[in-house]
Scaffold this motif. Structure first.
Motif, PDB file in Angstrom:
ATOM      1  N   LEU A 110      -4.975 -12.278  -5.750  1.00 30.94           N
ATOM      2  CA  LEU A 110      -3.839 -11.370  -5.560  1.00 30.94           C
ATOM      3  C   LEU A 110      -4.323 -10.178  -4.753  1.00 30.94           C
ATOM      4  N   ASN A 111      -3.548  -9.811  -3.753  1.00 29.49           N
ATOM      5  CA  ASN A 111      -3.915  -8.710  -2.859  1.00 29.49           C
ATOM      6  C   ASN A 111      -2.698  -7.810  -2.693  1.00 29.49           C
ATOM      7  N   TRP A 112      -2.799  -6.570  -3.164  1.00 29.33           N
ATOM      8  CA  TRP A 112      -1.678  -5.627  -3.107  1.00 29.33           C
ATOM      9  C   TRP A 112      -1.201  -5.385  -1.682  1.00 29.33           C
ATOM     10  N   ASN A 113      -2.067  -5.603  -0.713  1.00 28.77           N
ATOM     11  CA  ASN A 113      -1.704  -5.383   0.684  1.00 28.77           C
ATOM     12  C   ASN A 113      -1.033  -6.600   1.317  1.00 28.77           C
ATOM     13  N   ALA A 114      -0.984  -7.692   0.566  1.00 25.33           N
ATOM     14  CA  ALA A 114      -0.268  -8.902   1.004  1.00 25.33           C
ATOM     15  C   ALA A 114       0.212  -9.600  -0.263  1.00 25.33           C
ATOM     16  N   PHE A 115       1.169  -8.959  -0.937  1.00 23.24           N
ATOM     17  CA  PHE A 115       1.558  -9.308  -2.298  1.00 23.24           C
ATOM     18  C   PHE A 115       2.794 -10.203  -2.276  1.00 23.24           C
ATOM     19  N   GLU A 116       2.686 -11.370  -2.922  1.00 25.74           N
ATOM     20  CA  GLU A 116       3.818 -12.283  -3.041  1.00 25.74           C
ATOM     21  C   GLU A 116       4.385 -12.172  -4.452  1.00 25.74           C
ATOM     22  N   PHE A 117       5.675 -11.877  -4.559  1.00 31.98           N
ATOM     23  CA  PHE A 117       6.247 -11.610  -5.880  1.00 31.98           C
ATOM     24  C   PHE A 117       7.760 -11.765  -5.857  1.00 31.98           C
ATOM     25  N   LEU A 161      11.850  -1.228  -9.922  1.00 33.11           N
ATOM     26  CA  LEU A 161      12.024  -0.577  -8.634  1.00 33.11           C
ATOM     27  C   LEU A 161      10.708  -0.549  -7.867  1.00 33.11           C
ATOM     28  N   ILE A 162      10.805  -0.628  -6.549  1.00 30.75           N
ATOM     29  CA  ILE A 162       9.665  -0.386  -5.669  1.00 30.75           C
ATOM     30  C   ILE A 162       9.851   1.001  -5.076  1.00 30.75           C
ATOM     31  N   GLU A 163       8.902   1.900  -5.353  1.00 33.83           N
ATOM     32  CA  GLU A 163       9.014   3.279  -4.904  1.00 33.83           C
ATOM     33  C   GLU A 163       7.737   3.693  -4.171  1.00 33.83           C
ATOM     34  N   ASN A 164       7.838   4.789  -3.444  1.00 34.75           N
ATOM     35  CA  ASN A 164       6.661   5.376  -2.830  1.00 34.75           C
ATOM     36  C   ASN A 164       5.797   6.036  -3.890  1.00 34.75           C
ATOM     37  N   LYS A 165       4.495   6.037  -3.680  1.00 31.15           N
ATOM     38  CA  LYS A 165       3.622   6.777  -4.569  1.00 31.15           C
ATOM     39  C   LYS A 165       3.975   8.267  -4.525  1.00 31.15           C
ATOM     40  N   GLN A 166       3.898   8.908  -5.675  1.00 29.76           N
ATOM     41  CA  GLN A 166       4.209  10.329  -5.746  1.00 29.76           C
ATOM     42  C   GLN A 166       2.995  11.139  -5.328  1.00 29.76           C
ATOM     43  N   GLU A 167       3.164  11.932  -4.290  1.00 32.76           N
ATOM     44  CA  GLU A 167       2.097  12.797  -3.812  1.00 32.76           C
ATOM     45  C   GLU A 167       2.347  14.210  -4.316  1.00 32.76           C
ATOM     46  N   LEU A 168       1.437  14.723  -5.132  1.00 41.34           N
ATOM     47  CA  LEU A 168       1.600  16.045  -5.699  1.00 41.34           C
ATOM     48  C   LEU A 168       1.035  17.104  -4.753  1.00 41.34           C
ATOM     49  N   CYS A 169       1.662  18.267  -4.743  1.00 41.46           N
ATOM     50  CA  CYS A 169       1.191  19.353  -3.884  1.00 41.46           C
ATOM     51  C   CYS A 169      -0.192  19.824  -4.351  1.00 41.46           C
ATOM     52  N   SER A 202       0.850  -1.192   0.000  1.00 40.73           N
ATOM     53  CA  SER A 202       0.000   0.000   0.000  1.00 40.73           C
ATOM     54  C   SER A 202       0.882   1.237   0.000  1.00 40.73           C
ATOM     55  N   ASN A 203       0.516   2.217  -0.813  1.00 39.60           N
ATOM     56  CA  ASN A 203       1.296   3.456  -1.008  1.00 39.60           C
ATOM     57  C   ASN A 203       2.625   3.220  -1.713  1.00 39.60           C
ATOM     58  N   LYS A 204       2.762   2.074  -2.414  1.00 39.79           N
ATOM     59  CA  LYS A 204       3.956   1.772  -3.192  1.00 39.79           C
ATOM     60  C   LYS A 204       3.593   1.602  -4.660  1.00 39.79           C
ATOM     61  N   ILE A 205       4.595   1.720  -5.521  1.00 39.08           N
ATOM     62  CA  ILE A 205       4.426   1.461  -6.953  1.00 39.08           C
ATOM     63  C   ILE A 205       5.611   0.641  -7.449  1.00 39.08           C
ATOM     64  N   PHE A 206       5.373  -0.151  -8.502  1.00 34.01           N
ATOM     65  CA  PHE A 206       6.460  -0.738  -9.280  1.00 34.01           C
ATOM     66  C   PHE A 206       6.808   0.236 -10.400  1.00 34.01           C
ATOM     67  N   SER A 265       0.606  -0.002  -9.971  1.00 36.02           N
ATOM     68  CA  SER A 265       0.309  -0.083  -8.540  1.00 36.02           C
ATOM     69  C   SER A 265      -1.053  -0.732  -8.327  1.00 36.02           C
ATOM     70  N   ASP A 266      -1.335  -1.069  -7.062  1.00 36.00           N
ATOM     71  CA  ASP A 266      -2.667  -1.506  -6.620  1.00 36.00           C
ATOM     72  C   ASP A 266      -3.193  -2.693  -7.419  1.00 36.00           C
ATOM     73  N   VAL A 267      -2.364  -3.721  -7.574  1.00 35.57           N
ATOM     74  CA  VAL A 267      -2.748  -4.903  -8.350  1.00 35.57           C
ATOM     75  C   VAL A 267      -3.573  -5.849  -7.471  1.00 35.57           C
ATOM     76  N   HIS A 268      -4.782  -6.134  -7.915  1.00 38.07           N
ATOM     77  CA  HIS A 268      -5.664  -7.073  -7.215  1.00 38.07           C
ATOM     78  C   HIS A 268      -6.280  -8.032  -8.230  1.00 38.07           C
ATOM     79  N   MET A 269      -6.571  -9.248  -7.752  1.00 42.47           N
ATOM     80  CA  MET A 269      -7.215 -10.249  -8.607  1.00 42.47           C
ATOM     81  C   MET A 269      -8.191 -11.053  -7.762  1.00 42.47           C
ATOM     82  N   TRP A 270      -9.384 -11.310  -8.337  1.00 43.62           N
ATOM     83  CA  TRP A 270     -10.436 -12.057  -7.663  1.00 43.62           C
ATOM     84  C   TRP A 270     -10.803 -13.289  -8.485  1.00 43.62           C
TER      85      TRP A 270
END
Length: 224
Positions: free
Chosen positions: A201-208, A215-223, A21-25, A172-177
């Motif tokens: 697949l659950n982005w909050n408990a992601f096995e990969f 790269l795994i980076e923080n999400k960019q928060e714009l002003c 959560s709050n991360k991106i590839f 980001s935010d990859v989920h599968m049902w």
């Protein structure tokens, strides 16, 4: 003995689910090697919904989500074509084109796709807006061994990557049902409202596992 123990420890570390959560590839360059291989214990799926967010400036063909088994390389594939607003959706080795989708470069998009083995229907949702439903393939489930890859399109089971189909951008935010989400649930995901995380697949408990330069980076928060 020490080397064997170290290898076991390294293998087990890659299998531990991570909260992204709050991360991106970030996939920073085109390549025929770099990708994220996603792990799931589910090996029999009669229906699928996949949702994720992506950002890119690519105006060529590229893969967004690739699920392959030995019996069908394109068992579930979301593929963006070079033409503006054109996607290919694949299920059980057969495809349908989806046209006329509002899609801009250098913009975050919420992308979801559904498929059901009973009806054979697939549908694409971009930013909460649905496409027309298309018949693709019906009558049989997606059966493993399943390999899921982000960043590349599988032309063989787990490989056969083509640099001209590689994804360059952020995801980001990859989920599968294991079922088709309702329109309301998809719109809740797209609009960042409360939704039930994926049970495959659950982005909050992601096995990969990451291969190459991803790269795994923080999400960019714009002003504001």
């Amino acid at each position: 003995m020490l080397l064997v123990l170290l290898l076991v420890m390294l293998t087990s570390c890659t299998a531990v689910p991570q909260n992204l959560s709050n991360k991106i590839f970030t996939f920073p360059q085109q390549t025929n090697t770099a990708h994220v291989r996603v792990t799931t214990s589910r090996q029999d799926l009669k229906a699928v919904t996949v949702c994720f967010r992506s950002f890119t400036d690519l105006n060529r063909d590229h893969s967004l989500f690739s699920l392959a088994t030995p019996s069908a390389i394109n068992n579930f594939l979301i593929f963006k074509k070079a033409a503006n607003g054109l996607f290919d959706l694949w299920a059980r080795g057969k495809s349908n084109k989806v046209e006329g989708i509002a899609y801009k470069l250098n913009t975050w998009h919420s992308i979801c796709s559904t498929w059901d083995s009973t009806s054979g229907l697939m549908q694409l949702w971009v930013n909460g807006v649905p496409s027309s439903k298309k018949f693709t393939n019906s009558g049989s489930n997606i059966n493993g061994p399943i390999i899921i890859v982000l960043g590349q399109e599988q032309d063989t089971h787990g490989g056969g990557f083509d640099i001209k189909q590689s994804f360059v951008g952020m995801m980001s935010d990859v989920h599968m049902w294991d079922h088709t989400l309702s329109p309301c649930e998809i719109q809740n995901y797209s609009n960042n409202r409360s939704f039930t995380p994926g049970n495959v697949l659950n982005w909050n408990a992601f096995e990969f596992q990451i291969v190459g330069r991803v790269l795994i980076e923080n999400k960019q928060e714009l002003c504001q």
